[in-house]
Design an enzyme around this catalytic site. Structure first.
Site, PDB file in Angstrom:
ATOM      1  N   SER A   1      30.576  49.389  40.444  1.00 17.86           N
ATOM      2  CA  SER A   1      29.415  48.314  40.970  1.00 17.86           C
ATOM      3  C   SER A   1      28.168  48.831  40.469  1.00 17.86           C
ATOM      4  CB  SER A   1      29.460  48.460  42.425  1.00 17.86           C
ATOM      5  OG  SER A   1      28.487  47.915  43.087  1.00 17.86           O
TER       6      SER A   1
ATOM      7  N   TYR B   1      28.685  53.551  50.519  1.00 16.50           N
ATOM      8  CA  TYR B   1      29.315  52.668  49.581  1.00 16.50           C
ATOM      9  C   TYR B   1      28.660  53.011  48.289  1.00 16.50           C
ATOM     10  CZ  TYR B   1      30.446  48.512  47.014  1.00 16.50           C
ATOM     11  OH  TYR B   1      31.070  47.794  46.028  1.00 16.50           O
TER      12      TYR B   1
ATOM     13  N   GLY C   1      39.370  37.395  45.741  1.00 13.60           N
ATOM     14  CA  GLY C   1      38.358  37.888  45.038  1.00 13.60           C
ATOM     15  C   GLY C   1      38.545  38.003  43.595  1.00 13.60           C
TER      16      GLY C   1
HETATM   17  P1  NDP Z   1      37.264  41.011  48.435  1.00  9.00           P
HETATM   18  O1  NDP Z   1      36.977  41.028  49.697  1.00  9.00           O
HETATM   19  O2  NDP Z   1      37.302  39.314  47.835  1.00  9.00           O
HETATM   20  O3  NDP Z   1      38.623  41.409  47.760  1.00  9.00           O
HETATM   21  C1  NDP Z   1      39.046  42.801  48.168  1.00  9.00           C
HETATM   22  C2  NDP Z   1      40.692  43.299  47.696  1.00  9.00           C
HETATM   23  O4  NDP Z   1      40.451  44.432  48.104  1.00  9.00           O
HETATM   24  C3  NDP Z   1      41.247  42.229  48.847  1.00  9.00           C
HETATM   25  O5  NDP Z   1      42.389  41.771  47.912  1.00  9.00           O
HETATM   26  C4  NDP Z   1      41.818  43.331  49.688  1.00  9.00           C
HETATM   27  O6  NDP Z   1      43.169  42.973  50.041  1.00  9.00           O
HETATM   28  C5  NDP Z   1      41.886  44.628  48.771  1.00  9.00           C
HETATM   29  N1  NDP Z   1      41.888  45.698  49.714  1.00  9.00           N
HETATM   30  C6  NDP Z   1      40.836  46.273  50.398  1.00  9.00           C
HETATM   31  N2  NDP Z   1      41.419  47.397  51.250  1.00  9.00           N
HETATM   32  C7  NDP Z   1      42.638  47.492  50.562  1.00  9.00           C
HETATM   33  C8  NDP Z   1      43.461  48.532  50.775  1.00  9.00           C
HETATM   34  N3  NDP Z   1      43.247  49.354  51.803  1.00  9.00           N
HETATM   35  N4  NDP Z   1      45.026  48.540  50.080  1.00  9.00           N
HETATM   36  C9  NDP Z   1      44.963  47.268  49.257  1.00  9.00           C
HETATM   37  N5  NDP Z   1      44.192  46.538  49.069  1.00  9.00           N
HETATM   38  C10 NDP Z   1      42.865  46.549  49.690  1.00  9.00           C
HETATM   39  O7  NDP Z   1      36.441  41.427  47.468  1.00  9.00           O
HETATM   40  P2  NDP Z   1      35.711  41.372  45.675  1.00  9.00           P
HETATM   41  O8  NDP Z   1      36.969  40.832  44.955  1.00  9.00           O
HETATM   42  O9  NDP Z   1      34.364  41.166  45.574  1.00  9.00           O
HETATM   43  O10 NDP Z   1      35.889  43.009  45.476  1.00  9.00           O
HETATM   44  C11 NDP Z   1      36.990  43.770  44.715  1.00  9.00           C
HETATM   45  C12 NDP Z   1      36.273  44.987  44.080  1.00  9.00           C
HETATM   46  O11 NDP Z   1      34.907  44.670  43.525  1.00  9.00           O
HETATM   47  C13 NDP Z   1      35.999  46.184  45.188  1.00  9.00           C
HETATM   48  O12 NDP Z   1      36.231  47.335  44.907  1.00  9.00           O
HETATM   49  C14 NDP Z   1      34.556  45.909  45.350  1.00  9.00           C
HETATM   50  O13 NDP Z   1      33.910  47.245  46.020  1.00  9.00           O
HETATM   51  C15 NDP Z   1      33.954  45.553  43.975  1.00  9.00           C
HETATM   52  N6  NDP Z   1      32.616  44.891  43.770  1.00  9.00           N
HETATM   53  C16 NDP Z   1      32.245  43.745  44.552  1.00  9.00           C
HETATM   54  C17 NDP Z   1      31.377  43.006  44.124  1.00  9.00           C
HETATM   55  C18 NDP Z   1      30.939  41.709  44.876  1.00  9.00           C
HETATM   56  O14 NDP Z   1      29.623  41.488  44.845  1.00  9.00           O
HETATM   57  N7  NDP Z   1      31.631  40.902  45.165  1.00  9.00           N
HETATM   58  C19 NDP Z   1      30.339  43.598  43.229  1.00  9.00           C
HETATM   59  C20 NDP Z   1      30.518  44.899  42.510  1.00  9.00           C
HETATM   60  C21 NDP Z   1      31.804  45.620  43.071  1.00  9.00           C
HETATM   61  P3  NDP Z   1      43.771  42.896  51.463  1.00  9.00           P
HETATM   62  O15 NDP Z   1      42.633  42.845  52.648  1.00  9.00           O
HETATM   63  O16 NDP Z   1      44.800  41.941  51.636  1.00  9.00           O
HETATM   64  O17 NDP Z   1      44.524  44.520  51.348  1.00  9.00           O
HETATM   65  C1  8X3 Z   2      28.603  44.889  45.427  1.00  7.62           C
HETATM   66  C2  8X3 Z   2      27.189  44.940  44.712  1.00  7.62           C
HETATM   67  O1  8X3 Z   2      24.926  45.282  45.322  1.00  7.62           O
HETATM   68  O2  8X3 Z   2      26.101  44.169  47.077  1.00  7.62           O
HETATM   69  O3  8X3 Z   2      29.160  46.351  45.059  1.00  7.62           O
HETATM   70  O4  8X3 Z   2      26.411  46.586  46.619  1.00  7.62           O
HETATM   71  S1  8X3 Z   2      26.058  45.357  46.055  1.00  7.62           S
END
Ligand code: NDP
Ligand code: 8X3
Length: 252
Positions: free
Chosen positions: A139, A152, A12
């Site tokens: 977010s 969340y 991501g």
């Molecule tokens: P992904 O699931 O694609 O990526 C999440 C990343 O977080 C992975 O690299 C995962 O790595 C890492 N991660 C999760 N838990 C741990 C841990 N305990 N230690 C270290 N790394 C961890 O999601 P996104 O890229 O979309 O999400 C990234 C951020 O953006 C998050 O904080 C999410 O809440 C936020 N977000 C996402 C949105 C969306 O719509 N996608 C919108 C708004 C916010 P691994 O599993 O290898 O540890």
């Molecule tokens: C991720 C955005 O709206 O799916 O933080 O919760 S939402």
């Protein structure tokens, strides 16, 4: 040459940001639990860019792992200019009376405590050097609650409050603290939220155009280009078809 530390760099936004910065001449420290994913994207880079990427298997929920990984950084990587607190997740989407306790613990431990552990470990060096930029990934869920988002939402409201508090603590040391609040972005996020249920994950983005991870990486790149006296402190970024946390135009 500047250095960025990216948490959650195996997928991501984290992966897209690590790649973008490495391709633009930065040193990149990439942390996540899935080391093999990070090795895979690093291998896509040119040889000289690969040398500037330091990977470590780190679970941000474990303070000892965070501190050990930071202490083990090669000298060339130990001055962090930008910290991207990105590691995080949503787990489950249920009304509060049916919520899964393990999901709740995981979100609180990762999205809040993990962000704090990394910040507590990395920020003292920034204070000593009198410079640095911490970017927290919040977010839209931290601006507006939505049904079944409860825990969340609470973690991302927590990130929102923490970002402001961190800025109050650190601005006097010349450190920028910013937050990015994305709406819908098609990453592994929904797969993780729905515990691998691909149909539910796909339905989130049905008949609309979500953002992609590169859109968030581009915003981070833009934010860090601002002149020293300017801090883009809080940016809400949405797909054009998303008007709020709950209002999305879907074209049937
Ligand atoms: P992904 O699931 O694609 O990526 C999440 C990343 O977080 C992975 O690299 C995962 O790595 C890492 N991660 C999760 N838990 C741990 C841990 N305990 N230690 C270290 N790394 C961890 O999601 P996104 O890229 O979309 O999400 C990234 C951020 O953006 C998050 O904080 C999410 O809440 C936020 N977000 C996402 C949105 C969306 O719509 N996608 C919108 C708004 C916010 P691994 O599993 O290898 O540890
Ligand atoms: C991720 C955005 O709206 O799916 O933080 O919760 S939402």
């Amino acid at each position: 040459m500047k250095t960025i530390l990216v948490t959650g760099a195996s997928s991501g936004f984290g992966k897209a940001t690590a790649l973008l910065f490495a391709q633009n001449g930065w040193k990149v420290i990439a942390w996540a639990r899935r080391l093999s994913n990070m090795e895979s994207w690093r291998s896509e880079l040119k040889e000289e860019e690969q040398k500037n990427v330091h990977l470590a298997e780190v679970d941000v929920r474990d303070l000892a792992q965070v501190e050990a990984a930071f202490s083990a950084l090669p000298k060339a990587f130990c001055h962090v200019d930008v910290l991207l607190n990105n590691a995080g997740l949503a787990a489950g989407k249920d009304p509060v009376h049916q919520g899964n306790l393990d999901d709740w613990e995981r979100m609180i431990d990762t999205n809040l405590k993990g962000l704090l552990y990394v910040t507590r470990t990395v920020s003292p060096g920034m204070v000593t050097r009198g410079t640095g930029h911490i970017i927290n990934i919040g977010s839209i869920a931290g601006k507006e609650p939505y049904p079944d988002g409860n825990v969340y939402n609470a973690t991302k409201f927590g990130v929102d409050g923490l970002t402001t508090g961190m800025r109050m603590d650190l601005a006097k040391y010349g450190i920028k603290v910013s937050q990015i609040c994305p709406g819908m972005v098609d990453t592994e996020f929904s797969q993780v939220r729905f515990h691998g249920d691909t149909d539910k994950a796909k339905a989130v983005y049905h008949q609309m155009t979500p953002m992609v991870a590169g859109d968030i990486a581009d915003l981070i790149w833009y934010m860090i280009q601002a002149p020293k006296h300017v801090n883009l402190a809080d940016v809400l970024i949405l797909p054009t078809e998303q008007a709020s946390a709950t209002i999305v135009t879907r074209k049937g």
